[in-house]
Design a protein around this motif. Sequence first.
Motif, PDB file in Angstrom:
ATOM      1  N   ALA A 192       0.834  -1.199   0.000  1.00 16.29           N
ATOM      2  CA  ALA A 192       0.000   0.000   0.000  1.00 16.29           C
ATOM      3  C   ALA A 192       0.870   1.251   0.000  1.00 16.29           C
ATOM      4  CB  ALA A 192      -0.917  -0.008   1.215  1.00 16.29           C
ATOM      5  N   LEU A 193       1.995   1.200   0.692  1.00 15.95           N
ATOM      6  CA  LEU A 193       2.889   2.351   0.774  1.00 15.95           C
ATOM      7  C   LEU A 193       3.387   2.767  -0.608  1.00 15.95           C
ATOM      8  CD1 LEU A 193       4.576   4.405   2.348  1.00 15.95           C
ATOM      9  CD2 LEU A 193       6.319   2.621   2.639  1.00 15.95           C
ATOM     10  N   LEU A 194       3.892   1.810  -1.385  1.00 14.57           N
ATOM     11  CA  LEU A 194       4.425   2.130  -2.708  1.00 14.57           C
ATOM     12  C   LEU A 194       3.328   2.610  -3.658  1.00 14.57           C
ATOM     13  CD1 LEU A 194       7.027  -0.744  -3.294  1.00 14.57           C
ATOM     14  CD2 LEU A 194       7.448   1.635  -2.631  1.00 14.57           C
ATOM     15  N   ILE A 195       2.141   2.055  -3.538  1.00 18.07           N
ATOM     16  CA  ILE A 195       1.030   2.480  -4.397  1.00 18.07           C
ATOM     17  C   ILE A 195       0.627   3.911  -4.072  1.00 18.07           C
ATOM     18  CG2 ILE A 195      -1.385   2.055  -5.009  1.00 18.07           C
ATOM     19  CD1 ILE A 195      -0.859  -0.923  -4.474  1.00 18.07           C
ATOM     20  N   LEU A 196       0.600   4.261  -2.795  1.00 23.69           N
ATOM     21  CA  LEU A 196       0.254   5.625  -2.393  1.00 23.69           C
ATOM     22  C   LEU A 196       1.324   6.616  -2.830  1.00 23.69           C
ATOM     23  CD1 LEU A 196      -1.182   4.957   1.174  1.00 23.69           C
ATOM     24  CD2 LEU A 196      -2.458   5.548  -0.892  1.00 23.69           C
ATOM     25  N   ILE A 197       2.585   6.221  -2.759  1.00 19.14           N
ATOM     26  CA  ILE A 197       3.667   7.089  -3.248  1.00 19.14           C
ATOM     27  C   ILE A 197       3.524   7.308  -4.749  1.00 19.14           C
ATOM     28  CG2 ILE A 197       6.165   7.213  -3.647  1.00 19.14           C
ATOM     29  CD1 ILE A 197       6.543   5.787  -0.963  1.00 19.14           C
ATOM     30  N   ALA A 198       3.187   6.236  -5.482  1.00 17.87           N
ATOM     31  CA  ALA A 198       2.977   6.357  -6.923  1.00 17.87           C
ATOM     32  C   ALA A 198       1.817   7.300  -7.226  1.00 17.87           C
ATOM     33  CB  ALA A 198       2.712   4.976  -7.524  1.00 17.87           C
ATOM     34  N   PHE A 199       0.746   7.192  -6.454  1.00 15.21           N
ATOM     35  CA  PHE A 199      -0.415   8.060  -6.640  1.00 15.21           C
ATOM     36  C   PHE A 199      -0.034   9.520  -6.411  1.00 15.21           C
ATOM     37  CE2 PHE A 199      -4.367   9.948  -4.705  1.00 15.21           C
ATOM     38  CZ  PHE A 199      -5.044  10.077  -5.911  1.00 15.21           C
ATOM     39  N   LEU A 200       0.708   9.786  -5.354  1.00  8.99           N
ATOM     40  CA  LEU A 200       1.144  11.152  -5.072  1.00  8.99           C
ATOM     41  C   LEU A 200       2.009  11.690  -6.207  1.00  8.99           C
ATOM     42  CD1 LEU A 200       1.155  13.433  -2.964  1.00  8.99           C
ATOM     43  CD2 LEU A 200       3.216  12.402  -1.980  1.00  8.99           C
ATOM     44  N   PHE A 201       2.919  10.877  -6.704  1.00  2.39           N
ATOM     45  CA  PHE A 201       3.779  11.285  -7.820  1.00  2.39           C
ATOM     46  C   PHE A 201       2.961  11.616  -9.068  1.00  2.39           C
ATOM     47  CE2 PHE A 201       5.750   9.599 -11.753  1.00  2.39           C
ATOM     48  CZ  PHE A 201       6.721  10.574 -11.950  1.00  2.39           C
ATOM     49  N   LEU A 202       2.004  10.763  -9.412  1.00  2.00           N
ATOM     50  CA  LEU A 202       1.212  10.963 -10.619  1.00  2.00           C
ATOM     51  C   LEU A 202       0.306  12.188 -10.516  1.00  2.00           C
ATOM     52  CD1 LEU A 202       0.242   7.259 -11.395  1.00  2.00           C
ATOM     53  CD2 LEU A 202       1.866   8.687 -12.665  1.00  2.00           C
ATOM     54  N   VAL A 203      -0.216  12.444  -9.333  1.00  2.00           N
ATOM     55  CA  VAL A 203      -1.072  13.622  -9.140  1.00  2.00           C
ATOM     56  C   VAL A 203      -0.241  14.901  -9.202  1.00  2.00           C
ATOM     57  CG1 VAL A 203      -2.517  14.867  -7.481  1.00  2.00           C
ATOM     58  CG2 VAL A 203      -2.874  12.428  -7.848  1.00  2.00           C
ATOM     59  N   LEU A 204       0.885  14.921  -8.509  1.00  2.00           N
ATOM     60  CA  LEU A 204       1.729  16.114  -8.514  1.00  2.00           C
ATOM     61  C   LEU A 204       2.322  16.385  -9.895  1.00  2.00           C
ATOM     62  CD1 LEU A 204       3.631  15.737  -5.105  1.00  2.00           C
ATOM     63  CD2 LEU A 204       1.689  17.226  -5.663  1.00  2.00           C
ATOM     64  N   ALA A 205       2.580  15.326 -10.642  1.00  2.00           N
ATOM     65  CA  ALA A 205       3.093  15.488 -12.009  1.00  2.00           C
ATOM     66  C   ALA A 205       1.974  15.816 -12.993  1.00  2.00           C
ATOM     67  CB  ALA A 205       3.816  14.220 -12.456  1.00  2.00           C
ATOM     68  N   LYS A 206       0.740  15.876 -12.504  1.00  2.00           N
ATOM     69  CA  LYS A 206      -0.442  16.176 -13.318  1.00  2.00           C
ATOM     70  C   LYS A 206      -0.626  15.169 -14.448  1.00  2.00           C
ATOM     71  CE  LYS A 206      -0.452  21.079 -12.180  1.00  2.00           C
ATOM     72  NZ  LYS A 206      -0.495  22.476 -12.678  1.00  2.00           N
ATOM     73  N   ILE A 207      -0.392  13.906 -14.111  1.00  2.00           N
ATOM     74  CA  ILE A 207      -0.598  12.822 -15.052  1.00  2.00           C
ATOM     75  C   ILE A 207      -1.973  12.203 -14.849  1.00  2.00           C
ATOM     76  CG2 ILE A 207       0.231  10.544 -15.796  1.00  2.00           C
ATOM     77  CD1 ILE A 207       1.998  12.874 -16.623  1.00  2.00           C
ATOM     78  N   VAL A 208      -2.423  12.123 -13.603  1.00  2.00           N
ATOM     79  CA  VAL A 208      -3.753  11.587 -13.318  1.00  2.00           C
ATOM     80  C   VAL A 208      -4.530  12.585 -12.466  1.00  2.00           C
ATOM     81  CG1 VAL A 208      -2.905   9.220 -13.390  1.00  2.00           C
ATOM     82  CG2 VAL A 208      -3.135  10.371 -11.186  1.00  2.00           C
ATOM     83  N   ASP A 209      -5.830  12.414 -12.466  1.00  2.00           N
ATOM     84  CA  ASP A 209      -6.711  13.234 -11.647  1.00  2.00           C
ATOM     85  C   ASP A 209      -7.114  12.439 -10.411  1.00  2.00           C
ATOM     86  OD1 ASP A 209      -8.376  15.602 -11.263  1.00  2.00           O
ATOM     87  OD2 ASP A 209     -10.058  14.241 -11.565  1.00  2.00           O
ATOM     88  N   TRP A 210      -7.262  13.112  -9.268  1.00  2.00           N
ATOM     89  CA  TRP A 210      -7.504  12.433  -7.993  1.00  2.00           C
ATOM     90  C   TRP A 210      -8.953  11.985  -7.801  1.00  2.00           C
ATOM     91  CZ3 TRP A 210     -11.333  14.760  -5.215  1.00  2.00           C
ATOM     92  CH2 TRP A 210     -11.627  16.091  -5.531  1.00  2.00           C
TER      93      TRP A 210
END
Length: 317
Positions: A192-210
């Motif tokens: 879960a930790l790595l998935i949440l880090i990936a989510f944070l990276f993708l959102v901050l990079a504006k690749i995905v929407d939350w």
Amino acid sequence: MAAPSDLNEIYLSSSPHFSAKRSTSEIMLCVIISLLPLCIYGVVLFKLPALITILVSVTSCVAFEWIFQKITKQPLRLRDLSAIVTGIMLALVLPPTTPIWMTILGAFFAIVVAKGFFGGIGANVFNPALTGRAFLFISFPLAMSSWVQPFDGVSSATVLSEIKTGVFVADSNMYLQYFFGNRAGCIGETSALLILIAFLFLVLAKIVDWRAPISMLAVSTLCTWISNGDILMNLLSGGMLFGAVFMTTDYATAPVTGWGRIVFGAGCGLITFLIRRFGGYPEGVMFSILIMNTLTPFLNNLTPTKYGYGKKKGAKK
């Protein structure tokens, strides 16, 4: 409204949250970067079988895309990296003990049937990686439900199966174990930790929407709380986090409007809860996302967006 033929058009029309145009290959590269830690951790946990599954899946997806585009006389688009992303995602949602021939078959179904037959990238209705997994799950349920404990390779049941049978009891140590990822499961869904880090990276990079991921997790959590279920284990077990972060945010198969994404995620969360609690399978993430994929055109029409159009510079708000 005709569907956009490329992820660039979906990217531009999706939301004001995305401020700059990116090429499909740039988007896919960022997704690959976010997935690499999960691949590495999966290999650490499950060793050689996980590595073989990842390599076979990626190689097969790239090969099938090249062959299909050659046969159908389409422009070769391997440089957009989408086939690599599909291959990685497919591998990460498979058990580490999946036979090689089965992984190849799943890759064929993901690339040729779920993606190629529908017109290629940007035109597919269903998430390719999930479609490939669903095909394997329905065709070979025993192989797709065989789990091993990390490091020792001993066969093990998942916690979702134990919850389903009413014999599950969790403590703080188990929650931590599931958060960090030392558990049985698919190759990429454990930490879960790595998935949440990936989510944070993708959102901050504006690749995905939350919106879709948060909506899915919120509704699933609410339903679990109302039913007196284990909220933490609901979030940490199975493919809940991986599906929310990487599958509900797929450009081609999720709504392009903000409210559409919220409803999409909410539907995924509700259906996942219903299948886990009342259905015949212990897990429902895969089916919930594929079911909601069918509703994407309807959700887009609730708040229609013109593809390729944006606000002119200096226009009044």
